[in-house]
Write an enzyme that holds these catalytic residues in place. Structure first.
Site, PDB file in Angstrom:
ATOM      1  N   LYS A  61       0.826  -1.203   0.000  1.00  0.00           N
ATOM      2  CA  LYS A  61       0.000   0.000   0.000  1.00  0.00           C
ATOM      3  C   LYS A  61       0.867   1.262   0.000  1.00  0.00           C
ATOM      4  O   LYS A  61       2.036   1.222   0.416  1.00  0.00           O
ATOM      5  CB  LYS A  61      -0.881   0.030   1.256  1.00  0.00           C
ATOM      6  CG  LYS A  61      -1.950  -1.042   1.338  1.00  0.00           C
ATOM      7  CD  LYS A  61      -2.690  -0.926   2.663  1.00  0.00           C
ATOM      8  CE  LYS A  61      -3.765  -1.985   2.791  1.00  0.00           C
ATOM      9  NZ  LYS A  61      -4.900  -1.751   1.889  1.00  0.00           N
ATOM     10  N   ARG A 109     -10.652 -11.326   1.355  1.00  0.00           N
ATOM     11  CA  ARG A 109     -11.597 -12.290   0.772  1.00  0.00           C
ATOM     12  C   ARG A 109     -11.035 -13.713   0.808  1.00  0.00           C
ATOM     13  O   ARG A 109     -11.794 -14.673   0.845  1.00  0.00           O
ATOM     14  CB  ARG A 109     -11.958 -11.861  -0.658  1.00  0.00           C
ATOM     15  CG  ARG A 109     -10.816 -11.856  -1.637  1.00  0.00           C
ATOM     16  CD  ARG A 109     -11.067 -10.935  -2.816  1.00  0.00           C
ATOM     17  NE  ARG A 109     -10.982  -9.546  -2.417  1.00  0.00           N
ATOM     18  CZ  ARG A 109     -11.177  -8.511  -3.250  1.00  0.00           C
ATOM     19  NH1 ARG A 109     -11.481  -8.726  -4.517  1.00  0.00           N
ATOM     20  NH2 ARG A 109     -11.073  -7.273  -2.823  1.00  0.00           N
TER      21      ARG A 109
END
Length: 489
Positions: A267, A341
């Site tokens: 990130k 996920r």
């Protein structure tokens, strides 16, 4: 904080602050009788000036003309628009004002003439006060340890149960916030597992924690892959609450990435510190399990929290990897920052196989795309079951935790098909990012009634978050009150 109810008449109550609500364009606060000519006149003048606008608070010093040292008048908006939320917000503002004044105890009047049912109004007031007085000061030397006590002046026979329930719900929210606000150097997956064991021992829950080796051996490929880049090993935390015999449980799953760097797909540095909040879905599960036990809800619950730290290292999983998740389905990795996920897929698959639940609900700070779509005050909801979704939407309206249902159909499922594996962990580009993430989870749940909440925008107070007194800076505990309301219906 200490909360209790009393039948005492307001004009006879000796207190540091007697707090009353007044509706818009009214000069008569709810439940405030005539007390003293000068006080009564001042009350009317204040109501005329503030006009009962929601958020307005006026303090009248009584100078010992009546037993209460102060009369505090809080506007609550138009009478016909008084809701759970307006009471919660107004009571929260009252609590913060009392704290600012250094008051040790105060009263809130909830009379029979109030526009809501007494139990609903008293419960909402308790939530507003409890949640507004929260502060995370564990690492500060100047701690605000003392909080004012609250007495609700009302019909005890109609409100005592609601007040007790709201106390337990508030405690669950505060417990979730307290864990979510912990920094990543203290709260890693092992620490989270330790908190679960402690919670279980105090609240008569059954707790099981699977280690890194057990996860690999049992085929939890998603959790194992995401967690392999960190020296802090992954854990799968399972808590069980049994409040009703011979009934299938509700399984609640929460994503708990104790810190998310993004892994190899790292990130940007800006606001990466906020990635300690990537465990908020799991913290919501902790809060729900605690409160359900405290309330002795007549339901069966299973809380499943997959916990990892997503770090870049020589051991990290990579874009291009293909992993086999729990149940055998293969997934191509296109972005290691789409890790939530993967761990949720394992947890959902396991929960359905092991417990055969009547329904499964998950919470996850899953996608920035959900914030782009809905902002920071509304959580995205995706569900394969209209009845479940409708019930959850009704609960969200009562608790003020706003949700918006997003669609899911075969077109979205096609968007996560992979050329090299069965599915891939991102959709094509940035389109429908929140829904394609949910589609990945949908491939794990099959026909089991399921609802997914993307709480990336609502799990903590961030840029764009609406100012609410009961959501001070930091984690909000979003979802705890919503699910407890749903389970209580």
């Amino acid at each position: 904080m200490t909360v209790r109810t009393e039948n005492t008449s307001p004009e006879k109550k000796k207190t540091q602050a007697l707090c009353v609500f007044v509706a818009e364009k009214s000069e008569d606060p709810f439940g405030l009788p005539k007390m003293h000519q000068k006080i009564d006149h001042t009350v009317k003048q204040v109501c005329k000036e503030t006009k009962g606008k929601i958020g307005s608070i006026s303090v009248i010093h009584t100078h010992q003309m009546v037993p209460a040292q102060r009369i505090v008048i809080s506007g609550i908006g138009p009478r016909h628009k008084v809701t759970h939320e307006s009471v919660r917000v107004s009571a929260g503002r009252l609590a913060k004002r009392m704290s600012e004044l250094g008051i040790d105890e105060f009263c809130i009047v909830i009379p029979d003439s109030f526009p809501l049912k007494l139990g609903i109004a008293a419960g909402a007031a308790v939530e507003g006060v409890n949640l507004s007085l929260y502060s995370f000061d564990k690492y500060k030397s100047d701690k605000k340890t003392k909080q004012p006590s609250l007495t609700i002046l009302t019909d005890q026979s109609k409100t005592s149960g609601a007040v007790s329930k709201s106390n337990s719900i508030s405690d669950g929210v505060l417990y979730a916030r307290g864990i979510a606000n912990l920094p990543p150097n203290e709260c890693n997956p092992a620490h989270l597992a330790g908190l679960a064991k402690s919670l279980a021992s105090k609240n008569k829950l059954r707790c099981t924690v699977l280690s890194k080796a057990e996860l690999r051996q049992s085929g939890f490929g998603g959790i194992s892959a995401v967690g392999q880049g960190s020296k802090n090993e992954p854990k799968l935390i399972i808590m069980e609450y049994n409040g009703k015999k011979n009934e299938k449980p509700t399984v609640i799953v929460g994503k708990a990435v104790t810190f998310d760097t993004g892994g190899i797909s790292i990130k940007p540095a800006d606001k990466m510190d906020e990635m300690k909040f990537d465990k908020c879905g799991g913290c919501t599960v902790f809060g729900i399990m605690k409160a359900a036990s405290d309330m002795k809800l007549p339901v069966n619950l299973v809380g499943i929290v997959p916990s990892v730290e997503n770090m870049p290292s020589g051991e990290s999983y990579r874009p291009g990897d293909i992993i086999k998740m729990y149940g055998g389905k293969t997934a191509e990795i296109l972005n290691t920052d789409a890790e939530g996920r993967l761990i949720l897929f394992d947890a959902l698959s396991y929960g359905i196989k092991a417990y055969k639940p009547k329904e499964v609900i998950d919470f996850a700070t899953l996608t920035g795309a959900c914030i782009v779509a809905l902002g920071t005050n509304v959580a995205g909801m995706v569900s394969n079951n209209d009845r479940l979704a409708k019930k959850l939407e009704e609960s969200s309206q009562r608790t003020g935790e706003q949700v918006w249902r997003l669609p899911i159909n075969d077109d979205y499922m096609d968007m996560i098909k992979s050329d090299y594996a069965e599915i891939r962990n991102t959709g094509p580009g940035r389109v429908a990012g929140a829904i394609t993430a949910a589609a990945f989870l949908a491939s794990a749940v099959g026909n089991t009634p399921w609802a997914h909440f993307d709480i990336a925008g609502t799990a903590w107070v961030q840029t764009g978050t609406k100012d609410k007194p009961y959501n001070p800076k930091g984690a909000t505990g979003f979802g705890v009150r919503l699910i407890l309301d749903y389970l209580s219906q």
